[in-house]
Design a protein around this motif. Structure first.
Motif, PDB file in Angstrom:
ATOM      1  N   ARG A  86       0.832  -1.212   0.000  1.00 32.51           N
ATOM      2  CA  ARG A  86       0.000   0.000   0.000  1.00 32.51           C
ATOM      3  C   ARG A  86       0.862   1.255   0.000  1.00 32.51           C
ATOM      4  O   ARG A  86       0.555   2.232  -0.683  1.00 32.51           O
ATOM      5  N   CYS A  87       1.955   1.218   0.754  1.00 32.04           N
ATOM      6  CA  CYS A  87       2.852   2.373   0.806  1.00 32.04           C
ATOM      7  C   CYS A  87       3.476   2.626  -0.559  1.00 32.04           C
ATOM      8  O   CYS A  87       3.550   3.763  -1.027  1.00 32.04           O
ATOM      9  N   GLY A  88       3.943   1.567  -1.225  1.00 28.52           N
ATOM     10  CA  GLY A  88       4.557   1.734  -2.533  1.00 28.52           C
ATOM     11  C   GLY A  88       3.584   2.202  -3.592  1.00 28.52           C
ATOM     12  O   GLY A  88       3.954   2.932  -4.519  1.00 28.52           O
ATOM     13  N   THR A  89       2.331   1.796  -3.476  1.00 30.92           N
ATOM     14  CA  THR A  89       1.315   2.183  -4.458  1.00 30.92           C
ATOM     15  C   THR A  89       0.881   3.636  -4.289  1.00 30.92           C
ATOM     16  O   THR A  89       0.752   4.383  -5.258  1.00 30.92           O
ATOM     17  N   THR A  90       0.658   4.050  -3.048  1.00 31.08           N
ATOM     18  CA  THR A  90       0.111   5.379  -2.788  1.00 31.08           C
ATOM     19  C   THR A  90       1.168   6.417  -2.459  1.00 31.08           C
ATOM     20  O   THR A  90       0.903   7.625  -2.554  1.00 31.08           O
ATOM     21  N   GLY A  91       2.349   5.955  -2.050  1.00 33.56           N
ATOM     22  CA  GLY A  91       3.372   6.899  -1.596  1.00 33.56           C
ATOM     23  C   GLY A  91       3.107   7.421  -0.198  1.00 33.56           C
ATOM     24  O   GLY A  91       3.844   8.283   0.293  1.00 33.56           O
ATOM     25  N   GLN A  92       2.064   6.916   0.451  1.00 30.54           N
ATOM     26  CA  GLN A  92       1.693   7.358   1.794  1.00 30.54           C
ATOM     27  C   GLN A  92       1.850   6.205   2.777  1.00 30.54           C
ATOM     28  O   GLN A  92       1.544   5.060   2.450  1.00 30.54           O
ATOM     29  N   THR A  93       2.317   6.515   3.977  1.00 28.49           N
ATOM     30  CA  THR A  93       2.431   5.483   5.007  1.00 28.49           C
ATOM     31  C   THR A  93       1.226   5.536   5.932  1.00 28.49           C
ATOM     32  O   THR A  93       0.736   6.617   6.270  1.00 28.49           O
ATOM     33  N   PRO A  94       0.746   4.370   6.365  1.00 28.93           N
ATOM     34  CA  PRO A  94      -0.341   4.351   7.348  1.00 28.93           C
ATOM     35  C   PRO A  94       0.204   4.769   8.703  1.00 28.93           C
ATOM     36  O   PRO A  94       1.421   4.860   8.893  1.00 28.93           O
ATOM     37  N   PRO A  95      -0.666   5.026   9.671  1.00 23.48           N
ATOM     38  CA  PRO A  95      -0.183   5.307  11.036  1.00 23.48           C
ATOM     39  C   PRO A  95       0.729   4.181  11.511  1.00 23.48           C
ATOM     40  O   PRO A  95       0.463   3.004  11.259  1.00 23.48           O
ATOM     41  N   GLU A  96       1.786   4.544  12.188  1.00 22.75           N
ATOM     42  CA  GLU A  96       2.783   3.552  12.588  1.00 22.75           C
ATOM     43  C   GLU A  96       2.217   2.554  13.600  1.00 22.75           C
ATOM     44  O   GLU A  96       1.564   2.938  14.562  1.00 22.75           O
ATOM     45  N   ALA A  97       2.515   1.284  13.372  1.00 24.82           N
ATOM     46  CA  ALA A  97       2.147   0.231  14.304  1.00 24.82           C
ATOM     47  C   ALA A  97       3.359  -0.273  15.075  1.00 24.82           C
ATOM     48  O   ALA A  97       3.232  -1.171  15.914  1.00 24.82           O
ATOM     49  N   ALA A  98       4.528   0.296  14.785  1.00 25.46           N
ATOM     50  CA  ALA A  98       5.767  -0.039  15.487  1.00 25.46           C
ATOM     51  C   ALA A  98       6.726   1.135  15.310  1.00 25.46           C
ATOM     52  O   ALA A  98       6.608   1.896  14.338  1.00 25.46           O
ATOM     53  N   PRO A  99       7.676   1.312  16.215  1.00 24.10           N
ATOM     54  CA  PRO A  99       8.616   2.430  16.102  1.00 24.10           C
ATOM     55  C   PRO A  99       9.398   2.394  14.780  1.00 24.10           C
ATOM     56  O   PRO A  99       9.850   1.332  14.349  1.00 24.10           O
ATOM     57  N   HIS A 100       9.493   3.545  14.140  1.00 23.94           N
ATOM     58  CA  HIS A 100      10.267   3.736  12.905  1.00 23.94           C
ATOM     59  C   HIS A 100       9.707   2.942  11.718  1.00 23.94           C
ATOM     60  O   HIS A 100      10.402   2.734  10.720  1.00 23.94           O
ATOM     61  N   GLU A 101       8.455   2.490  11.821  1.00 23.66           N
ATOM     62  CA  GLU A 101       7.891   1.695  10.736  1.00 23.66           C
ATOM     63  C   GLU A 101       7.743   2.503   9.455  1.00 23.66           C
ATOM     64  O   GLU A 101       7.993   1.990   8.354  1.00 23.66           O
ATOM     65  N   HIS A 131       8.354   2.770  -4.601  1.00 22.02           N
ATOM     66  CA  HIS A 131       7.643   3.047  -5.856  1.00 22.02           C
ATOM     67  C   HIS A 131       6.662   1.909  -6.155  1.00 22.02           C
ATOM     68  O   HIS A 131       6.721   0.829  -5.529  1.00 22.02           O
ATOM     69  N   PRO A 132       5.751   2.094  -7.119  1.00 24.98           N
ATOM     70  CA  PRO A 132       4.740   1.076  -7.430  1.00 24.98           C
ATOM     71  C   PRO A 132       5.322  -0.255  -7.887  1.00 24.98           C
ATOM     72  O   PRO A 132       4.704  -1.303  -7.666  1.00 24.98           O
ATOM     73  N   LEU A 133       6.491  -0.248  -8.536  1.00 26.68           N
ATOM     74  CA  LEU A 133       7.095  -1.508  -8.956  1.00 26.68           C
ATOM     75  C   LEU A 133       7.418  -2.376  -7.747  1.00 26.68           C
ATOM     76  O   LEU A 133       7.175  -3.590  -7.741  1.00 26.68           O
ATOM     77  N   ALA A 134       7.952  -1.744  -6.697  1.00 24.85           N
ATOM     78  CA  ALA A 134       8.224  -2.481  -5.469  1.00 24.85           C
ATOM     79  C   ALA A 134       6.916  -2.948  -4.829  1.00 24.85           C
ATOM     80  O   ALA A 134       6.838  -4.062  -4.289  1.00 24.85           O
ATOM     81  N   ALA A 135       5.905  -2.109  -4.890  1.00 20.28           N
ATOM     82  CA  ALA A 135       4.603  -2.481  -4.315  1.00 20.28           C
ATOM     83  C   ALA A 135       4.081  -3.761  -4.955  1.00 20.28           C
ATOM     84  O   ALA A 135       3.555  -4.653  -4.270  1.00 20.28           O
ATOM     85  N   ARG A 136       4.222  -3.862  -6.284  1.00 19.59           N
ATOM     86  CA  ARG A 136       3.759  -5.067  -6.994  1.00 19.59           C
ATOM     87  C   ARG A 136       4.534  -6.301  -6.538  1.00 19.59           C
ATOM     88  O   ARG A 136       3.955  -7.388  -6.325  1.00 19.59           O
ATOM     89  N   ALA A 137       5.841  -6.148  -6.370  1.00 19.99           N
ATOM     90  CA  ALA A 137       6.660  -7.283  -5.933  1.00 19.99           C
ATOM     91  C   ALA A 137       6.265  -7.753  -4.546  1.00 19.99           C
ATOM     92  O   ALA A 137       6.164  -8.961  -4.285  1.00 19.99           O
ATOM     93  N   TRP A 138       6.012  -6.815  -3.629  1.00 19.89           N
ATOM     94  CA  TRP A 138       5.615  -7.192  -2.270  1.00 19.89           C
ATOM     95  C   TRP A 138       4.228  -7.821  -2.262  1.00 19.89           C
ATOM     96  O   TRP A 138       3.968  -8.764  -1.502  1.00 19.89           O
ATOM     97  N   ALA A 139       3.320  -7.307  -3.087  1.00 21.36           N
ATOM     98  CA  ALA A 139       1.974  -7.878  -3.150  1.00 21.36           C
ATOM     99  C   ALA A 139       2.009  -9.309  -3.692  1.00 21.36           C
ATOM    100  O   ALA A 139       1.314 -10.198  -3.179  1.00 21.36           O
ATOM    101  N   ASP A 140       2.838  -9.532  -4.722  1.00 22.00           N
ATOM    102  CA  ASP A 140       2.977 -10.890  -5.269  1.00 22.00           C
ATOM    103  C   ASP A 140       3.569 -11.836  -4.226  1.00 22.00           C
ATOM    104  O   ASP A 140       3.150 -12.991  -4.107  1.00 22.00           O
TER     105      ASP A 140
END
Length: 376
Positions: A302-317, A327-336
């Motif tokens: 989600r971060c790679g697709t939107t460029g936005q990070t969700p609220p942190e669920a752990a320090p320095h996340e 970038h979106p290319l990395a997002a696709r790799a992580w989703a796969d």
């Protein structure tokens, strides 16, 4: 479980109160208002399907609605009739509330999984025999001729024969009966069942509502952990309860600390995590770690697709998510990868692979993907 031990409630989260015992209700104001409008309009639908993720309060709301219907007298339309109700609240002292709490209300039917053929454990499905019991119940005339209700928890658990029997009941509903169908995955149900119900879709709870509901259920959550727990649980009280009981926030922090070493995975840290999941009696911890890995990969995508990070669920996340999914290319790799690892985990568990080896394999696949992305 010994043969003489009582079977657990199939619709109760282990360690938490049953939904009928949960009196305070948090969130979902719009859904409650929608039901109340339908009631006050005099056009109350005979079947309501409560949908949404597991643990967001569907069953608790169903019991709340059933209490309200059974306790609210039918308007006679006279000059001195009571004004339309503006709330679903019912005092604990009300006879209907007390009878429902004890499963002793003669105008209410609870349909859920029953015992298996040997009565040694719960059945994995709701059988057609259970649905027939409900149909026989409604074939009897109510003692006072008033409203009757039923809760089906959960309709997803019906086998095909039970689903077809329920469909016939929905097609020819008994008079003055309101059915509440709890559905975790409504898309898997027969379209004809869905089309005969009015839907109340419940959404994930906000952090404060989640914290309040978890506290009522017996969980303990520190104020500083509310956002993290809401993020990791998806706003589900049931999932938040599991995370709290299994130290899920600490496990997720350990995972992000481990993944901060990517693309050169810290092997000692990885082995320590794998050993933790493989310890005797740690099956639930293993399942939770697999869930958290899948969640982390989804947050990366989600971060790679939107460029936005969700609220942190752990320090320095946030910094870690941006670094691994820029970038979106990395997002696709992580989703796969998330899809692939989920399948591997299911297959590995089905054939009883060593949990430590299975988890270590998953972590190495994450490292491999991070390494390939770093070379691009």
């Amino acid at each position: 479980m010994a043969a003489t031990d009582p079977l657990p409630d199939p619709d109760r989260l282990e360690g938490a109160p049953h939904p009928r015992e949960t009196r305070a209700f948090f969130g979902h104001a719009d859904q409650q208002a929608e039901f109340l409008r339908a009631f006050n309009s005099g056009r109350l639908h005979h079947a309501w399907m409560l949908t949404g993720p597991k643990g967001v309060g569907k069953a608790t709301l169903a019991w709340r609605l059933a209490r309200f219907l059974l306790a609210t007298p039918e308007a006679d339309g006279g000059m001195f009739a009571a004004p339309p109700p503006d709330s679903l609240e019912l005092p604990d002292s009300h006879p209907v509330a007390r009878r429902l709490l004890q499963l002793a209300e003669p105008r209410h039917f609870l349909l859920r999984r029953g015992p298996n053929d040997k009565e040694t454990a719960l059945s994995q499905v709701i059988s057609v025999d259970e649905v027939r019991k409900m149909k026989s119940f409604f074939a009897l005339t109510a003692a006072d001729g008033g409203r009757r209700t039923a809760i089906i928890d959960a309709v997803d658990e019906m086998n095909p024969a039970a689903a077809n029997a329920l469909l016939k009941l929905l097609e020819e509903p008994p008079p003055n009966v309101t059915l509440f169908l709890i559905a975790h995955q409504p898309a898997r149900l027969l379209p004809t069942i869905r089309s005969r119900c009015r839907e109340l879709r419940l959404t994930p709870l906000a952090p404060q509502d989640l914290a309040d509901a978890l506290t009522q259920a017996g969980g303990d959550i520190a104020p500083q952990d509310r956002t993290a727990l809401a993020e990791l649980s998806g706003g589900s009280v049931g999932e938040a309860f599991r995370l709290t009981n299994l130290d899920g926030l600490k496990l997720y922090t350990a995972l992000t600390r481990l993944f901060s070493t990517l693309p050169r995975l810290d092997r000692p840290q990885a082995l320590a995590l794998a050993d933790l999941a493989a310890a005797k009696g740690a099956a639930e911890t293993f399942d939770l770690i697999v869930t958290l890995i899948d969640l982390f990969l989804a947050r990366l995508a989600r971060c790679g697709t939107t460029g936005q990070t969700p609220p942190e669920a752990a320090p320095h996340e946030a910094q870690l998510l941006h670094r691994l999914a820029p970038h979106p290319l990395a997002a696709r790799a992580w989703a796969d990868l998330a899809q692939s690892l989920s399948s591997r985990a299911r297959r590995g568990k089905a054939v009883n692979l060593d949990p430590a080896a299975l988890l270590m394999d998953m972590l190495l696949k994450v490292d491999e993907t991070a390494g390939s992305l770093a070379l691009r």
